[in-house]
Enzyme design. Structure first.
Site, PDB file in Angstrom:
ATOM      1  N   ARG A   1       3.438   2.272  20.768  1.00  0.00           N
ATOM      2  CA  ARG A   1       2.996   2.569  19.400  1.00  0.00           C
ATOM      3  C   ARG A   1       2.534   4.022  19.304  1.00  0.00           C
ATOM      4  O   ARG A   1       2.873   4.749  18.371  1.00  0.00           O
ATOM      5  CB  ARG A   1       1.872   1.619  18.963  1.00  0.00           C
ATOM      6  CG  ARG A   1       2.340   0.168  18.782  1.00  0.00           C
ATOM      7  CD  ARG A   1       1.273  -0.699  18.132  1.00  0.00           C
ATOM      8  NE  ARG A   1       0.137  -0.971  19.006  1.00  0.00           N
ATOM      9  CZ  ARG A   1       0.030  -1.999  19.851  1.00  0.00           C
ATOM     10  NH1 ARG A   1       1.015  -2.886  19.932  1.00  0.00           N
ATOM     11  NH2 ARG A   1      -1.057  -2.166  20.590  1.00  0.00           N
TER      12      ARG A   1
ATOM     13  N   LYS B   1      -7.683   4.248   3.107  1.00  0.00           N
ATOM     14  CA  LYS B   1      -6.746   3.459   2.303  1.00  0.00           C
ATOM     15  C   LYS B   1      -7.133   1.991   2.303  1.00  0.00           C
ATOM     16  O   LYS B   1      -7.591   1.463   3.323  1.00  0.00           O
ATOM     17  CB  LYS B   1      -5.333   3.594   2.877  1.00  0.00           C
ATOM     18  CG  LYS B   1      -4.289   2.811   2.068  1.00  0.00           C
ATOM     19  CD  LYS B   1      -2.941   2.727   2.770  1.00  0.00           C
ATOM     20  CE  LYS B   1      -2.716   1.316   3.277  1.00  0.00           C
ATOM     21  NZ  LYS B   1      -1.346   1.114   3.787  1.00  0.00           N
TER      22      LYS B   1
ATOM     23  N   GLU C   1      -4.985   1.565  -3.669  1.00  0.00           N
ATOM     24  CA  GLU C   1      -3.595   1.093  -3.648  1.00  0.00           C
ATOM     25  C   GLU C   1      -3.466  -0.352  -4.138  1.00  0.00           C
ATOM     26  O   GLU C   1      -3.616  -1.296  -3.364  1.00  0.00           O
ATOM     27  CB  GLU C   1      -3.022   1.194  -2.219  1.00  0.00           C
ATOM     28  CG  GLU C   1      -1.571   0.710  -2.153  1.00  0.00           C
ATOM     29  CD  GLU C   1      -0.937   0.809  -0.762  1.00  0.00           C
ATOM     30  OE1 GLU C   1      -1.646   1.168   0.195  1.00  0.00           O
ATOM     31  OE2 GLU C   1       0.249   0.502  -0.639  1.00  0.00           O
TER      32      GLU C   1
ATOM     33  N   LYS D   1      -2.561   5.071  -5.472  1.00  0.00           N
ATOM     34  CA  LYS D   1      -1.285   4.812  -4.784  1.00  0.00           C
ATOM     35  C   LYS D   1      -0.653   3.552  -5.373  1.00  0.00           C
ATOM     36  O   LYS D   1      -0.893   2.437  -4.905  1.00  0.00           O
ATOM     37  CB  LYS D   1      -1.538   4.647  -3.277  1.00  0.00           C
ATOM     38  CG  LYS D   1      -0.295   4.298  -2.475  1.00  0.00           C
ATOM     39  CD  LYS D   1      -0.512   4.494  -0.982  1.00  0.00           C
ATOM     40  CE  LYS D   1       0.643   3.971  -0.167  1.00  0.00           C
ATOM     41  NZ  LYS D   1       0.556   4.323   1.252  1.00  0.00           N
TER      42      LYS D   1
HETATM   43  P1  13P Z   1       5.544   1.687   2.278  1.00  0.00           P
HETATM   44  O1  13P Z   1       5.868   3.071   1.775  1.00  0.00           O
HETATM   45  O2  13P Z   1       6.401   1.247   3.423  1.00  0.00           O
HETATM   46  O3  13P Z   1       5.433   0.699   1.159  1.00  0.00           O
HETATM   47  O4  13P Z   1       4.111   1.789   2.927  1.00  0.00           O
HETATM   48  C1  13P Z   1       3.126   2.445   2.246  1.00  0.00           C
HETATM   49  C2  13P Z   1       1.843   1.812   2.553  1.00  0.00           C
HETATM   50  O5  13P Z   1       0.949   2.451   3.053  1.00  0.00           O
HETATM   51  C3  13P Z   1       1.666   0.389   2.217  1.00  0.00           C
HETATM   52  O6  13P Z   1       0.319   0.064   2.276  1.00  0.00           O
END
Ligand code: 13P
Length: 343
Positions: free
Chosen positions: A48, A138, A179, A221
């Site tokens: 990873r 996030k 988000e 987001k």
């Molecule tokens: P994706 O762009 O693959 O949707 O991932 C963004 C992300 O951080 C999802 O939480």
């Protein structure tokens, strides 16, 4: 505690700086294991780290990448020469960020819907992450479309949690990426996507105000307004851009510095084309940027396949996607650019 609003605003503006966007490399170990196994690589803390280190050390990545969202494991790891990952990123001009939610769990009383958890102990975790170098965070709420979904119950539970998280981040001097993702999975129309996204963003901004979050110090987001993946009538690039921008104009206050879209399962090219079309529509009240996971990582992950001998191709594939999306921020993404692999 008084907020250091200026620092939050400065960080938020840097995150959505012109021509740049955010790399979401914050997959949980379970998700990263799935992604690695799909390309035949066994998942371990070392594999990873190695893949992520290849992305972070890509020459000139900082030209198009303003910041990187890390997972708890990665923020505590170091590059091959022993430099802590957050320190390395900051030295390259990429702001270290951290995913702080603990995942979407079944929501009691709402069948097939989820609520994102992670508020317990969050103040203490944020203090530690700040100490480790994180300057933004996030939290992802997940809203699914289907029969009788999304429910008000699901939207309000997720919006409330997002706002509580955002307030705690700002208290800690960390910019919250807010988000709320309306998923594209399903056979629903673009109309349903628009309605669910509208209801979700209304609730989110209502809760953000209720929790006294300073909108100048967040990055939103969201998903784009899209036809469901299995919908027989797929909206084109221009329609997606127009409907997404029209909706955002109606529901996102101009105080928000930037909107960084998620890719959500779109193809790499579609994610770039949609971002390009959004920016080509002309001046918006906020920066229109990207915070892509899959749409930045799928190509390099496929190129790598766990082989050290593929390191150069891995970095070239990542540099290419970063450049395509960086150019899309100016409305300058073209087929020619897509076809031209980064030098
Ligand atoms: P994706 O762009 O693959 O949707 O991932 C963004 C992300 O951080 C999802 O939480």
């Amino acid at each position: 505690m008084t907020l250091d609003l200026q620092t939050l605003e400065d960080t938020a503006h840097e995150m959505v700086a012109e021509g740049k966007g955010i790399l979401a490399a914050d997959e949980s170990n379970a998700t990263m294991t799935k992604r690695l196994e799909a390309v035949g690589v066994e998942s371990s803390d070392e594999t990873r780290l190695r893949f992520r280190e290849l992305l972070f050390t890509t020459p000139e990545a900082e030209e198009h990448i303003s910041g990187v969202i890390l997972y708890d494991e990665t923020i505590r790891q170091a590059t091959s020469d022993g430099t802590p990952i957050p320190e390395f990123l900051a030295s390259r001009g990429m702001i270290p960020g951290i995913k702080v939610d603990t995942g979407a769990k079944p929501l009691a009383g709402a069948e097939d819907e989820k609520v994102t958890e992670g508020l317990d102990g969050l103040r203490e975790r944020l203090a530690e992450y700040h100490e480790l170098g994180a300057r933004f965070a996030k939290w992802r709420g997940v809203i699914a479309i289907g029969e009788d979904r999304p429910s008000r119950t699901c939207i309000s539970a997720n919006a409330h949690a997002l706002a509580r998280y955002a307030a705690l981040c700002q208290e800690a001097g960390i910019v919250p990426i807010v988000e709320p993702e309306v998923l594209m999975d399903g056979d629903h129309s673009i109309d349903s996507s628009e309605a669910a996204t509208r209801a979700t963003l209304h609730a989110v901004f209502g809760e953000l105000l209720e929790q006294r979050v300073a909108l100048e110090g967040i990055v939103l987001k969201p998903n784009m307004v899209l036809s469901g993946t299995d919908c027989s009538d797929q909206a084109g690039v221009d329609e997606v851009a127009e409907r997404t921008l029209a909706l955002l104009r109606q529901v996102v206050p101009a105080a928000v510095p930037g909107i960084a879209f998620l890719s959500g399962g779109q193809s790499d090219e579609r994610a770039s084309a949609h971002l390009n079309a959004l920016n080509a529509l002309g001046p918006a009240p906020w920066e229109l940027s990207f915070s892509y996971g899959r749409a930045l990582q799928a190509a390099p992950l496929g190129a790598w396949g766990g082989e050290e001998s593929n390191a150069d191709q891995t970095q070239a594939a990542f540099a290419h996607r970063a450049r395509c999306n960086g150019e899309a921020r100016f409305g300058r993404y073209t087929d020619e650019l897509e076809q031209a692999l980064a030098a």
